[in-house]
Write a protein that holds these residues in place. Structure first.
Motif, PDB file in Angstrom:
ATOM      1  N   ALA A 249      45.761  25.907 -43.135  1.00  0.00           N
ATOM      2  CA  ALA A 249      44.781  25.767 -44.216  1.00  0.00           C
ATOM      3  C   ALA A 249      44.220  24.355 -44.266  1.00  0.00           C
ATOM      4  O   ALA A 249      43.040  24.150 -44.578  1.00  0.00           O
ATOM      5  N   ARG A 250      45.051  23.347 -43.963  1.00  0.00           N
ATOM      6  CA  ARG A 250      44.596  21.956 -43.999  1.00  0.00           C
ATOM      7  C   ARG A 250      43.470  21.733 -42.984  1.00  0.00           C
ATOM      8  O   ARG A 250      42.461  21.088 -43.288  1.00  0.00           O
ATOM      9  N   ILE A 251      43.626  22.292 -41.815  1.00  0.00           N
ATOM     10  CA  ILE A 251      42.594  22.143 -40.781  1.00  0.00           C
ATOM     11  C   ILE A 251      41.278  22.753 -41.253  1.00  0.00           C
ATOM     12  O   ILE A 251      40.201  22.155 -41.116  1.00  0.00           O
TER      13      ILE A 251
ATOM     14  N   ALA B 266      37.753  20.652 -42.435  1.00  0.00           N
ATOM     15  CA  ALA B 266      36.480  20.934 -41.762  1.00  0.00           C
ATOM     16  C   ALA B 266      35.404  21.303 -42.775  1.00  0.00           C
ATOM     17  O   ALA B 266      34.233  20.954 -42.628  1.00  0.00           O
ATOM     18  N   ALA B 267      35.792  22.012 -43.858  1.00  0.00           N
ATOM     19  CA  ALA B 267      34.819  22.479 -44.839  1.00  0.00           C
ATOM     20  C   ALA B 267      34.449  21.406 -45.859  1.00  0.00           C
ATOM     21  O   ALA B 267      33.303  21.326 -46.302  1.00  0.00           O
ATOM     22  N   LEU B 268      35.392  20.546 -46.233  1.00  0.00           N
ATOM     23  CA  LEU B 268      35.159  19.601 -47.324  1.00  0.00           C
ATOM     24  C   LEU B 268      34.957  18.162 -46.855  1.00  0.00           C
ATOM     25  O   LEU B 268      34.366  17.352 -47.590  1.00  0.00           O
TER      26      LEU B 268
ATOM     27  N   ASN C  92      29.216  22.906 -57.533  1.00  0.00           N
ATOM     28  CA  ASN C  92      30.591  22.714 -57.053  1.00  0.00           C
ATOM     29  C   ASN C  92      31.583  22.617 -58.212  1.00  0.00           C
ATOM     30  O   ASN C  92      32.410  21.697 -58.288  1.00  0.00           O
ATOM     31  N   ILE C  93      31.469  23.555 -59.129  1.00  0.00           N
ATOM     32  CA  ILE C  93      32.381  23.673 -60.265  1.00  0.00           C
ATOM     33  C   ILE C  93      33.229  24.920 -60.049  1.00  0.00           C
ATOM     34  O   ILE C  93      32.715  26.007 -59.788  1.00  0.00           O
TER      35      ILE C  93
ATOM     36  N   LEU D 105      38.316  29.337 -52.864  1.00  0.00           N
ATOM     37  CA  LEU D 105      37.308  28.561 -53.585  1.00  0.00           C
ATOM     38  C   LEU D 105      36.508  27.660 -52.661  1.00  0.00           C
ATOM     39  O   LEU D 105      35.275  27.577 -52.752  1.00  0.00           O
ATOM     40  N   PHE D 106      37.207  26.958 -51.767  1.00  0.00           N
ATOM     41  CA  PHE D 106      36.554  25.918 -50.968  1.00  0.00           C
ATOM     42  C   PHE D 106      35.965  26.412 -49.645  1.00  0.00           C
ATOM     43  O   PHE D 106      35.022  25.814 -49.131  1.00  0.00           O
ATOM     44  N   THR D 107      36.521  27.479 -49.073  1.00  0.00           N
ATOM     45  CA  THR D 107      36.048  27.938 -47.764  1.00  0.00           C
ATOM     46  C   THR D 107      35.545  29.375 -47.774  1.00  0.00           C
ATOM     47  O   THR D 107      34.937  29.817 -46.802  1.00  0.00           O
ATOM     48  N   GLY D 108      35.816  30.089 -48.868  1.00  0.00           N
ATOM     49  CA  GLY D 108      35.421  31.497 -48.909  1.00  0.00           C
ATOM     50  C   GLY D 108      36.377  32.384 -48.146  1.00  0.00           C
ATOM     51  O   GLY D 108      36.192  33.604 -48.063  1.00  0.00           O
TER      52      GLY D 108
END
Length: 408
Positions: A260-262, A266-268, A359-360, A386-389
């Motif tokens: 998940a960290r990887i 990449a997304a954030l 981004n809430i 939330l962050f990557t879908g």
């Protein structure tokens, strides 16, 4: 016999019982600390200056069980605690410590009361475990154990309520700060269930811990200490003799967190994350151990903070901090929800860059206010969604189905 004399005699017996009952409570306290001695009804009756027959009748009428049955419960529960230790004593030693002259009589008595021999009990995986608080439910499930009894509430423990209420046979009531029930109500139910063991946090008074310890062997996890969920899980695993299951869960979680960290990096990228809590008509900066572990350690996201935890924070303060993304923890009661609705329409809120960028991320108390292996795994899934879908969901699937494979 004349009615007048009969009434007087009955009244006299009532007054005598009322006068004796407070001393019966003292007798129970005496039995609690002298159960290892050879106590008899005659000895106990003499301590309150009544006949043995009167003592037997009044004790049972007052406490709902005979004095000898109460003594047996004390001895058997104490024996369970000895048998539950990582390196149990010899049966002969346990028998003597709990008030039986030899291990043979003790073994017969134990099997009659518990349904299995002391040796079988010591070897068993102890499936009849009670969780005293919602977070302890999350630790037991991580060990592959569904609690015999646990606090369940559709509002405050929604995940356990809807996913496990058919599996958890007895529902305890939530106590302070939720105040849907009392400690005494839960203790009474637990005493009737006679679980093999109880797992609780250490936020109970000495008197409450003593009450639980008399019901069953109990572990009071030092949740007030700043240890991580892995350490708490290992402590519970040693107590319940499920260390392999604990390590299996930890390995599986760490592997998912690494993956998940990887994806999140990449997304954030270097986006800063601010967490605020909305309670009543107030907005506060916020973080807790679960959030710190998942978001800023396991996922290695960059935290934006006002520097003052749980301090009031205004929209203009948030604008000055300029976070890229904001997690908003909205408490699940009507006043908080109403304020959240109003805040979203306020001009001050709309001037925040993260708000204008969409981004809430509203999050709920369940799981973000709980600190347990199951809650942390759910936070990881939710953060990724939330962050990557994308939601790994592997943990939840295995949690619902049983134990977690080591190579997940």
């Amino acid at each position: 016999m004349k009615p007048g004399k009969s009434s007087a005699r009955i009244e006299g017996r009532g007054e005598r019982a009322a006068a004796t009952r407070p001393y019966l409570t003292d007798i129970r306290v005496y039995m609690d600390s002298h159960y290892h001695e050879q106590l008899t009804v005659r000895q106990l009756a003499e301590r309150v200056h009544v006949s043995p027959k009167y003592f037997v009748d009044l004790f049972k009428k007052t406490f709902g069980q005979s004095a000898m049955d109460y003594l047996t419960d004390l001895r058997i529960n104490r024996a369970k605690r000895y048998l539950s230790e990582p390196e149990p004593l010899l049966l002969r030693e346990i028998a003597q410590r709990v008030g039986y002259k030899d291990e043979y009589y003790f073994s017969r008595k134990f099997k009659k009361e518990v349904g299995m021999s002391p040796t079988e009990f010591a070897r068993s995986s102890k499936h009849r475990i009670a969780a005293w608080s919602p977070d302890m439910t999350g630790y037991l499930i991580a060990l592959g154990l569904t609690p015999l009894a646990a606090p369940l509430d559709p509002k405050w423990t929604a995940h356990y309520y809807y996913s496990y209420r058919k599996k958890i046979r007895y529902a305890l009531k939530l106590t302070d700060p939720y105040v849907t029930g009392t400690f005494e109500e839960n203790a009474d139910l637990m005493a009737r269930l006679r679980p093999d063991a109880v797992v609780a946090g250490d936020g109970l008074s000495d008197e409450q811990q003593d009450t639980i310890g008399k019901i069953a062997p109990a572990l009071f996890v030092p949740t007030s200490q700043e240890l991580g969920w892995r350490e708490y899980l290992r402590l519970i695993a040693v107590f319940l003799k499920r260390t392999d299951e604990a390590e299996q869960w930890i390995r599986g979680y760490d592997k998912l967190a690494d993956e998940a960290r990887i994806q999140s990096e990449a997304a954030l990228g270097d986006d800063g994350i601010l967490i605020v809590r909305l309670y009543g008509k107030g907005l506060y900066s916020y973080s807790n151990r679960g959030m710190e572990d998942v978001l800023f350690k396991d996922l290695n996201l960059r935290q934006v903070s006002s520097g003052k935890q749980s301090a009031p924070i205004r929209p203009e303060d948030i604008r000055a901090l300029d976070p890229s993304r904001i997690l908003v923890l909205v408490c699940p009661e009507s006043e908080s929800r109403a304020y959240w609705l109003a805040l979203q329409h306020s001009p001050e809120w709309k001037t925040i860059e993260a708000v204008r960028s969409g981004n809430i991320y509203p999050i709920s108390a369940d799981p973000w206010l709980e600190y347990s292996p199951v809650a942390v795994a759910r936070m990881l899934d939710e953060a990724m969604l939330l962050f990557t879908g994308k939601c790994p969901n592997a943990f939840l699937d295995h949690v619902h189905g049983g134990s977690l494979p080591a190579d997940l």
